[in-house]
Design a protein around this motif. Structure first.
Motif, PDB file in Angstrom:
ATOM      1  N   UNK A  85      82.932  50.418  61.175  1.00 35.58           N
ATOM      2  CA  UNK A  85      83.809  50.638  62.332  1.00 35.58           C
ATOM      3  C   UNK A  85      84.156  52.111  62.478  1.00 35.58           C
ATOM      4  N   UNK A  86      84.366  52.823  61.359  1.00 34.82           N
ATOM      5  CA  UNK A  86      84.689  54.246  61.429  1.00 34.82           C
ATOM      6  C   UNK A  86      83.542  55.036  62.055  1.00 34.82           C
ATOM      7  N   UNK A  87      82.315  54.735  61.633  1.00 34.47           N
ATOM      8  CA  UNK A  87      81.150  55.459  62.159  1.00 34.47           C
ATOM      9  C   UNK A  87      80.926  55.108  63.622  1.00 34.47           C
ATOM     10  N   UNK A  88      80.981  53.815  63.935  1.00 36.77           N
ATOM     11  CA  UNK A  88      80.749  53.383  65.313  1.00 36.77           C
ATOM     12  C   UNK A  88      81.812  53.936  66.242  1.00 36.77           C
ATOM     13  N   UNK A  89      83.058  53.969  65.787  1.00 31.87           N
ATOM     14  CA  UNK A  89      84.159  54.478  66.595  1.00 31.87           C
ATOM     15  C   UNK A  89      84.006  55.979  66.837  1.00 31.87           C
ATOM     16  N   UNK A  90      83.645  56.718  65.792  1.00 33.64           N
ATOM     17  CA  UNK A  90      83.476  58.162  65.944  1.00 33.64           C
ATOM     18  C   UNK A  90      82.346  58.480  66.924  1.00 33.64           C
ATOM     19  N   UNK A  91      81.278  57.704  66.883  1.00 36.60           N
ATOM     20  CA  UNK A  91      80.198  57.906  67.849  1.00 36.60           C
ATOM     21  C   UNK A  91      80.659  57.525  69.247  1.00 36.60           C
ATOM     22  N   UNK A  92      81.331  56.388  69.371  1.00 33.09           N
ATOM     23  CA  UNK A  92      81.767  55.890  70.683  1.00 33.09           C
ATOM     24  C   UNK A  92      82.695  56.888  71.375  1.00 33.09           C
ATOM     25  N   UNK A  93      83.553  57.531  70.604  1.00 30.00           N
ATOM     26  CA  UNK A  93      84.529  58.457  71.184  1.00 30.00           C
ATOM     27  C   UNK A  93      84.004  59.884  71.302  1.00 30.00           C
TER      28      UNK A  93
END
Length: 292
Positions: free
Chosen positions: A243-251
């Motif tokens: 979730x941390x990696x996906x969130x950082x990419x998404x934002x």
């Protein structure tokens, strides 16, 4: 599969929606529910309004406030035994999935449902109706809400907390970039015990991802897999790692180059990396994540 109730495809789609979900002859069906069906099928709002007007002009439906219902003529059309079966757009298309359910998939689904209500809070009974239309189980809705609350992407709202609304972090998540296939394929399966973990805010998770990416990226290119490995070595739980990696990419804090399959810190990601290198900030990240 649906029925050929009307010569106009848009009108026919609406009549099929009403036929499916009308459980009260007097009250009819909520226009919100019909509109939700329509949005799932990818319909244009202008065409939707034209179709409503056409059906009213044809004397097949009546709209009263937030509801629409079939007229006597409308019922005759719907109940016609000679009415042919036809292929119609299925609104659950957007929710079809294969393989085991992941947190990422469930989060994406529930965010989509809430977003289709134009950002307003959604009553729990309305949310249940819309979730059912999407072809998913009630138990999965409970898991989805637990997931959003844990990640601080949604909260209860309204009188007696009987509604759900996206938080500012949830709105940002919904408006962000879709994850590339390489990252989606790394998503771990949904585990019930993970839904009970301590809540961690979006900024802290992005700090984690930026720290793990920037530590290696200063000297060379890194992959999603390497960022994940570095976070796992810090004893971060697997569901938080993804979730941390996906969130950082998404934002927009992590940029992905599909040609080289490498990940790079964006300007905002570099700022997070510098912040995450402060000892006090690192301690706060560790406490927030490791005390799950």
């Amino acid at each position: 599969m649906g029925f050929s109730f009307h010569a106009d495809a848009d009108c026919n789609r609406i009549l099929n929606f009403i036929n499916r979900d009308c459980h009260d002859l007097i009250e009819g069906v909520s226009r919100r529910l019909v509109d939700y069906h329509w949005s799932l099928a990818g319909g244009d709002e202008t065409r939707l309004n034209v179709a409503y007007q056409t059906l009213v002009s044809d004397g097949l439906i009546v709209t009263t406030g937030e509801h629409c219902r079939l007229t006597a003529s409308g019922y005759r059309v719907v109940l016609d035994p000679e009415c042919a079966e036809v292929e119609v757009d299925t609104p659950i298309e957007v929710f079809r999935r294969s393989g085991p359910l992941t947190e990422y998939a469930l989060r994406t689904l529930i965010i989509d449902v809430l977003h289709r209500n134009r950002g307003r809070s959604v009553k729990l009974d309305e949310l249940t109706e819309e979730w059912a239309i999407s072809g998913l189980r009630a138990g999965e809705l409970r898991d989805a809400l637990d997931l959003l609350f844990r990640d601080q992407l949604a909260s209860f709202a309204g009188l007696r907390r009987r509604s759900v609304a996206l938080t500012s972090d949830g709105v940002a998540y919904q408006g962000g970039r879709a994850a590339p296939a390489e990252l989606v394929n790394m998503a771990p399966e949904l585990e019930a015990e993970d839904l009970k973990a301590r809540s961690v805010d979006s900024r802290t998770l992005c700090l984690l991802a930026a720290y793990a990416a920037g530590d290696a990226a200063e000297s060379r290119s890194v992959s999603f897999g390497e960022i994940s490995y570095r976070l796992e070595r810090m004893k971060i739980p697997g569901f938080r790692v993804f979730h941390a990696i996906e969130l950082a990419h998404r934002l927009g804090h992590l940029d992905y180059d599909a040609d080289t399959r490498t990940v790079h810190l964006s300007n905002s990601g570099k700022k997070l990396y510098r912040a995450a290198n402060g000892r006090a900030v690192q301690w706060a990240i560790g406490q927030a994540v490791l005390e799950s």
